[in-house]
Design a protein around this motif. Sequence first.
Motif, PDB file in Angstrom:
ATOM      1  N   LEU A   4      -9.339  41.054  59.064  1.00 19.31           N
ATOM      2  CA  LEU A   4     -10.324  40.219  58.383  1.00 19.31           C
ATOM      3  C   LEU A   4     -11.644  40.166  59.153  1.00 19.31           C
ATOM      4  N   TYR A   5     -11.550  40.098  60.462  1.00 22.26           N
ATOM      5  CA  TYR A   5     -12.749  40.111  61.296  1.00 22.26           C
ATOM      6  C   TYR A   5     -13.566  41.365  61.009  1.00 22.26           C
ATOM      7  N   ILE A  73     -11.985  33.914  57.860  1.00 25.98           N
ATOM      8  CA  ILE A  73     -12.763  34.015  59.091  1.00 25.98           C
ATOM      9  C   ILE A  73     -14.224  34.224  58.732  1.00 25.98           C
ATOM     10  N   ALA A  74     -15.129  33.691  59.572  1.00 31.41           N
ATOM     11  CA  ALA A  74     -16.567  33.891  59.410  1.00 31.41           C
ATOM     12  C   ALA A  74     -17.127  34.489  60.693  1.00 31.41           C
ATOM     13  N   ASP A  80     -20.053  37.169  66.875  1.00 30.73           N
ATOM     14  CA  ASP A  80     -19.291  35.981  67.255  1.00 30.73           C
ATOM     15  C   ASP A  80     -18.615  35.360  66.031  1.00 30.73           C
ATOM     16  N   ILE A  81     -17.422  34.835  66.240  1.00 29.63           N
ATOM     17  CA  ILE A  81     -16.698  34.138  65.181  1.00 29.63           C
ATOM     18  C   ILE A  81     -17.206  32.701  65.122  1.00 29.63           C
ATOM     19  N   LEU A  82     -17.417  32.214  63.893  1.00 24.90           N
ATOM     20  CA  LEU A  82     -17.880  30.847  63.683  1.00 24.90           C
ATOM     21  C   LEU A  82     -16.798  30.014  63.010  1.00 24.90           C
ATOM     22  N   PRO A  83     -16.534  28.810  63.489  1.00 21.32           N
ATOM     23  CA  PRO A  83     -15.636  27.914  62.761  1.00 21.32           C
ATOM     24  C   PRO A  83     -16.320  27.467  61.467  1.00 21.32           C
ATOM     25  N   PRO A 107     -13.251  31.164  67.487  1.00 20.19           N
ATOM     26  CA  PRO A 107     -13.632  31.936  68.673  1.00 20.19           C
ATOM     27  C   PRO A 107     -12.477  32.068  69.669  1.00 20.19           C
ATOM     28  N   ASP A 108     -12.599  33.047  70.542  1.00 22.17           N
ATOM     29  CA  ASP A 108     -11.611  33.302  71.594  1.00 22.17           C
ATOM     30  C   ASP A 108     -10.256  33.713  71.036  1.00 22.17           C
ATOM     31  N   ASP A 109     -10.261  34.431  69.899  1.00 25.19           N
ATOM     32  CA  ASP A 109      -9.032  34.946  69.282  1.00 25.19           C
ATOM     33  C   ASP A 109      -8.007  33.863  68.966  1.00 25.19           C
ATOM     34  N   ARG A 110      -8.493  32.674  68.660  1.00 25.11           N
ATOM     35  CA  ARG A 110      -7.604  31.580  68.286  1.00 25.11           C
ATOM     36  C   ARG A 110      -7.534  31.464  66.774  1.00 25.11           C
TER      37      ARG A 110
END
Length: 128
Positions: A4-5, A73-74, A80-83, A107-110
């Motif tokens: 998805l990322y 996922i955004a 960078d991944i955003l919540p 973020p951080d693969d969580r």
Amino acid sequence: MERLYESAKSQLNTVRTTRNGKMGHVAAALVTDRGNVYTGVALDLPSSIGFCAEHSAIASMVTAGEYKIDKIIAVYETGDILPPCGRCRELINQVGEDNYHCEIGLPDDRTVRLDELLPERWDAKYFI
């Protein structure tokens, strides 16, 4: 979540508008319970016009007649991944009854379930 990322990241295409707007700088991807992937991008325009990338991806999903999100996922233009923001969290929750338990990429693969990010539902008394 890696798939998805990559799907979201491939949709990034930042465009600046002549009126100081920005589009395509955030992209989102989601997968439904049927295994279909939907993507979307953010439109951040003047006068509070626009919407988040999650909204765009969810609109594509709903247009196709689906409502249950398994994962979402955004991704920002930097990679960078955003919540999801509060508005997105609530939209995810309201589009499908089971979405309260979908996985959210952080973020951080969580990953966390939406119910961890939206613990005190305003409608809990009536719908949980």
